[in-house]
Scaffold this active site. Structure first.
Site, PDB file in Angstrom:
ATOM      1  N   HIS A  19      17.552 -22.639  -5.317  1.00  0.00           N
ATOM      2  CA  HIS A  19      17.854 -23.902  -5.978  1.00  0.00           C
ATOM      3  C   HIS A  19      16.682 -24.275  -6.857  1.00  0.00           C
ATOM      4  CE1 HIS A  19      19.006 -28.107  -6.494  1.00  0.00           C
ATOM      5  NE2 HIS A  19      20.215 -27.716  -6.148  1.00  0.00           N
ATOM      6  N   ASP A  40      26.370 -24.487  -1.523  1.00  0.00           N
ATOM      7  CA  ASP A  40      27.521 -23.638  -1.805  1.00  0.00           C
ATOM      8  C   ASP A  40      27.669 -22.457  -0.868  1.00  0.00           C
ATOM      9  OD1 ASP A  40      28.606 -25.013  -3.949  1.00  0.00           O
ATOM     10  OD2 ASP A  40      27.054 -24.255  -5.278  1.00  0.00           O
TER      11      ASP A  40
HETATM   12  N1  ACO Z   1      18.966 -14.232  -5.340  1.00  0.00           N
HETATM   13  C1  ACO Z   1      17.903 -13.425  -5.606  1.00  0.00           C
HETATM   14  N2  ACO Z   1      16.798 -13.808  -6.277  1.00  0.00           N
HETATM   15  C2  ACO Z   1      16.769 -15.088  -6.696  1.00  0.00           C
HETATM   16  C3  ACO Z   1      17.819 -15.991  -6.443  1.00  0.00           C
HETATM   17  C4  ACO Z   1      18.953 -15.515  -5.733  1.00  0.00           C
HETATM   18  N3  ACO Z   1      19.990 -16.312  -5.462  1.00  0.00           N
HETATM   19  N4  ACO Z   1      17.520 -17.178  -6.976  1.00  0.00           N
HETATM   20  C5  ACO Z   1      16.324 -17.053  -7.545  1.00  0.00           C
HETATM   21  N5  ACO Z   1      15.875 -15.773  -7.374  1.00  0.00           N
HETATM   22  C6  ACO Z   1      14.573 -15.247  -7.796  1.00  0.00           C
HETATM   23  C7  ACO Z   1      14.560 -14.929  -9.294  1.00  0.00           C
HETATM   24  O1  ACO Z   1      14.908 -13.576  -9.545  1.00  0.00           O
HETATM   25  C8  ACO Z   1      13.136 -15.237  -9.667  1.00  0.00           C
HETATM   26  O2  ACO Z   1      12.331 -14.152  -9.274  1.00  0.00           O
HETATM   27  P1  ACO Z   1      11.017 -13.765 -10.135  1.00  0.00           P
HETATM   28  O3  ACO Z   1      10.101 -14.941 -10.026  1.00  0.00           O
HETATM   29  O4  ACO Z   1      10.522 -12.531  -9.468  1.00  0.00           O
HETATM   30  O5  ACO Z   1      11.493 -13.532 -11.551  1.00  0.00           O
HETATM   31  C9  ACO Z   1      12.763 -16.416  -8.771  1.00  0.00           C
HETATM   32  O6  ACO Z   1      13.622 -16.297  -7.612  1.00  0.00           O
HETATM   33  C10 ACO Z   1      12.983 -17.764  -9.440  1.00  0.00           C
HETATM   34  O7  ACO Z   1      14.310 -17.800  -9.899  1.00  0.00           O
HETATM   35  P2  ACO Z   1      14.780 -18.647 -11.158  1.00  0.00           P
HETATM   36  O8  ACO Z   1      16.089 -18.120 -11.644  1.00  0.00           O
HETATM   37  O9  ACO Z   1      13.661 -18.729 -12.152  1.00  0.00           O
HETATM   38  O10 ACO Z   1      14.941 -20.073 -10.493  1.00  0.00           O
HETATM   39  P3  ACO Z   1      15.761 -21.266 -11.083  1.00  0.00           P
HETATM   40  O11 ACO Z   1      15.197 -22.494 -10.496  1.00  0.00           O
HETATM   41  O12 ACO Z   1      15.828 -21.191 -12.576  1.00  0.00           O
HETATM   42  O13 ACO Z   1      17.251 -20.973 -10.551  1.00  0.00           O
HETATM   43  C11 ACO Z   1      19.267 -21.051  -9.369  1.00  0.00           C
HETATM   44  C12 ACO Z   1      17.884 -21.691  -9.592  1.00  0.00           C
HETATM   45  C13 ACO Z   1      20.012 -20.905 -10.722  1.00  0.00           C
HETATM   46  C14 ACO Z   1      20.107 -21.928  -8.470  1.00  0.00           C
HETATM   47  C15 ACO Z   1      19.060 -19.644  -8.745  1.00  0.00           C
HETATM   48  O14 ACO Z   1      18.386 -19.768  -7.519  1.00  0.00           O
HETATM   49  C16 ACO Z   1      20.370 -18.887  -8.571  1.00  0.00           C
HETATM   50  O15 ACO Z   1      20.828 -18.234  -9.521  1.00  0.00           O
HETATM   51  N6  ACO Z   1      20.998 -18.953  -7.354  1.00  0.00           N
HETATM   52  C17 ACO Z   1      22.259 -18.320  -7.126  1.00  0.00           C
HETATM   53  C18 ACO Z   1      23.356 -19.175  -7.696  1.00  0.00           C
HETATM   54  C19 ACO Z   1      23.633 -20.408  -6.854  1.00  0.00           C
HETATM   55  O16 ACO Z   1      23.750 -20.336  -5.644  1.00  0.00           O
HETATM   56  N7  ACO Z   1      23.765 -21.551  -7.535  1.00  0.00           N
HETATM   57  C20 ACO Z   1      24.071 -22.813  -6.886  1.00  0.00           C
HETATM   58  C21 ACO Z   1      22.973 -23.797  -7.114  1.00  0.00           C
HETATM   59  S1  ACO Z   1      23.321 -25.253  -6.205  1.00  0.00           S
HETATM   60  C22 ACO Z   1      24.428 -26.087  -7.140  1.00  0.00           C
HETATM   61  O17 ACO Z   1      24.541 -25.995  -8.339  1.00  0.00           O
HETATM   62  C23 ACO Z   1      25.313 -26.940  -6.407  1.00  0.00           C
END
Ligand code: ACO
Length: 433
Positions: free
Chosen positions: A310, A367
């Site tokens: 998140h 979720d």
């Molecule tokens: N699985 C694996 N790796 C992940 C995940 C994940 N679900 N989420 C983040 N990471 C990793 C990224 O690869 C990144 O790694 P790095 O630093 O080595 O490049 C690091 O964690 C940071 O990730 P970002 O994408 O920069 O974090 P951001 O805050 O932009 O993204 C998000 C947040 C979009 C929710 C992300 O965690 C994600 O895509 N999760 C899966 C989708 C999801 O469950 N969304 C629901 C969100 S809750 C809602 O909207 C109700």
């Protein structure tokens, strides 16, 4: 919001000039650097794609402490609201700032309930959609179309008209979401029943049929209500910010909410619970989890563990805890044993111990379990995000109202770091390579 005595000094290493930036503090949470005059004073603006370090507004509605896993609506913890309150009460709280007393609650429920029906002409609007249209596409279109129907609630400078528009949206979203579902399966639309509670009525419109009396199941109605509470608001997320940005131009409230629905649809936002189920189905069995986790950790694969991570929570999402308990209650009531739940529980257990997820502070979000509950209740996967939109409408419209009432509100207009071509002479077509 108060200005603190402290400030931050920005030193321009090229010119040697110094700029004092005031520091503001809210009620709780990190202090913020006030950069409103930065561009005028220094000629610089800030660069922050994804707004990871930018506060775009002040708000009294929702507070999140992502490190501690805290979510408060108007100061009340989400766990308390989910346990002791109901969605109508939470809607009142989010919209008006305080919990209602009995009389206020009864009046609010009645006032909202009076708007549950749609203009009859909108029913015909549905037949313009393909039967296989995604419910979010339908909702986006129909909610946007409401702006063409309710001309008596369009003066956004009038608080009364704004409140009527807000009641209309909260009341009509379940009707629209249920109709989107009915349309997709070819069943007749069910009219709202104002003798039922908000969640019960939604289930009646979704799963009831005209040829049989609908018998609400109190466990499922309560679970539905709880799911709505958990999704009611979440501060300045992508869809809420979109609603605020659209509204900042003075746009029609129904059109602004349609913009919020469009934003929520994406898999990185509200579409994640749909993506979680697809992921669990793809994994297929517990013994394939290690192989899946390996793929998630391999950057070249481009696979994410959906329902994990998140932008704000760097701890367990407090909503995920309530959701996981609700999930077990619903499956118990229905006597369903879903193999996907077993995979989810095991996946969560493994991920929470894995260095990759631990070091990146990736925890289950709201979720992760919601899709399993909704599937057990009989909702098709495509409806999941529509339910999220239904509940989040309360937050969107409360945030929209707050923005309109804020004297500091301006049209939202981010700046950019231009990386394109500098000015160059026009080349006639015959001289182009
Ligand atoms: N699985 C694996 N790796 C992940 C995940 C994940 N679900 N989420 C983040 N990471 C990793 C990224 O690869 C990144 O790694 P790095 O630093 O080595 O490049 C690091 O964690 C940071 O990730 P970002 O994408 O920069 O974090 P951001 O805050 O932009 O993204 C998000 C947040 C979009 C929710 C992300 O965690 C994600 O895509 N999760 C899966 C989708 C999801 O469950 N969304 C629901 C969100 S809750 C809602 O909207 C109700």
């Amino acid at each position: 919001m108060t200005q603190t005595k402290s400030s931050v000094t920005l030193v321009d290493n090229q010119s040697g000039k110094k700029y004092e930036l005031p520091v503001l503090s809210g009620a709780i949470g990190p202090q913020v650097i006030d950069v409103r005059k930065l561009y005028t004073d220094s000629g610089y603006f800030t660069y922050d794609p994804g707004y990871t370090s930018t506060g775009a507004c002040k708000s009294k509605i929702t507070y999140i402490d992502g490190d501690e896993g805290v979510l408060l609506h108007r100061g009340y913890a989400i766990e308390d609201l989910a346990e002791h309150s109901d969605f109508m009460e939470v809607a009142y709280l989010i919209l008006k700032g305080e919990l209602p007393n009995k009389a206020e609650k009864a009046k609010f429920e009645r006032d909202v309930t009076l708007h549950t029906m749609l203009h009859e002409q909108i029913n015909r609007f549905f037949s313009g959609f393909r039967r296989d249209a995604h419910p979010m596409a339908v909702m986006c279109g129909v909610v946007g179309a409401l702006s063409a129907f309710y001309h008596d609630s369009l003066d956004i400078s009038d608080p009364h008209q704004r409140m009527i528009a807000s009641y209309r949206l909260i009341a009509k979203m379940p009707t629209i979401a249920a109709m989107a579902y009915k349309y997709s399966i070819g069943q007749p639309f069910m009219y709202p029943r104002n003798d039922l509670g908000y969640a019960e009525n939604f289930l009646q419109m979704t799963f009831g049929v005209p040829c049989e009396p609908y018998k609400p199941n109190p466990v499922l109605s309560k679970a539905m209500d709880k799911i709505f509470i958990l999704h009611a608001d979440h501060e300045q997320n992508a869809s809420t910010s979109t609603v605020r940005l659209a509204g900042s131009s003075g746009a029609n409230p129904f059109a602004c909410i349609a913009a919020g629905i469009a934003t929520l649809w994406g898999p990185a936002h509200g579409g994640a619970n749909e993506a979680v189920l697809k992921m669990l189905a793809e994994i297929g069995s517990k013994d394939r989890i290690p192989e899946f986790i390996k793929r998630v950790k391999d950057k070249n694969e481009g696979v994410r563990l959906m329902g994990f991570g998140h932008r704000v929570y760097k701890n367990y999402d407090p909503r995920a805890k309530v959701m996981s308990a609700t999930c077990k209650a619903v499956l118990g009531e229905l006597g369903v044993s879903d193999p996907l739940l077993e995979i989810a529980v095991e996946l969560e257990r493994i991920a929470l111990q894995d260095e990759y997820f631990v070091s990146k502070k990736l925890y289950p979000n709201v979720d992760f379990y919601s899709g399993i509950i909704l599937k057990a209740m009989g909702f098709p996967v495509a409806m999941f995000t529509a339910l999220f939109a239904l509940a989040r409408t309360v937050g969107w419209i409360a945030q929209w109202n707050e923005m309109i009432e804020d004297p500091e509100q301006k049209i939202g207009r981010p700046r950019q770091l231009y990386t394109g071509a500098s000015k160059r002479p026009f080349v006639a077509i015959e001289k182009r390579a």
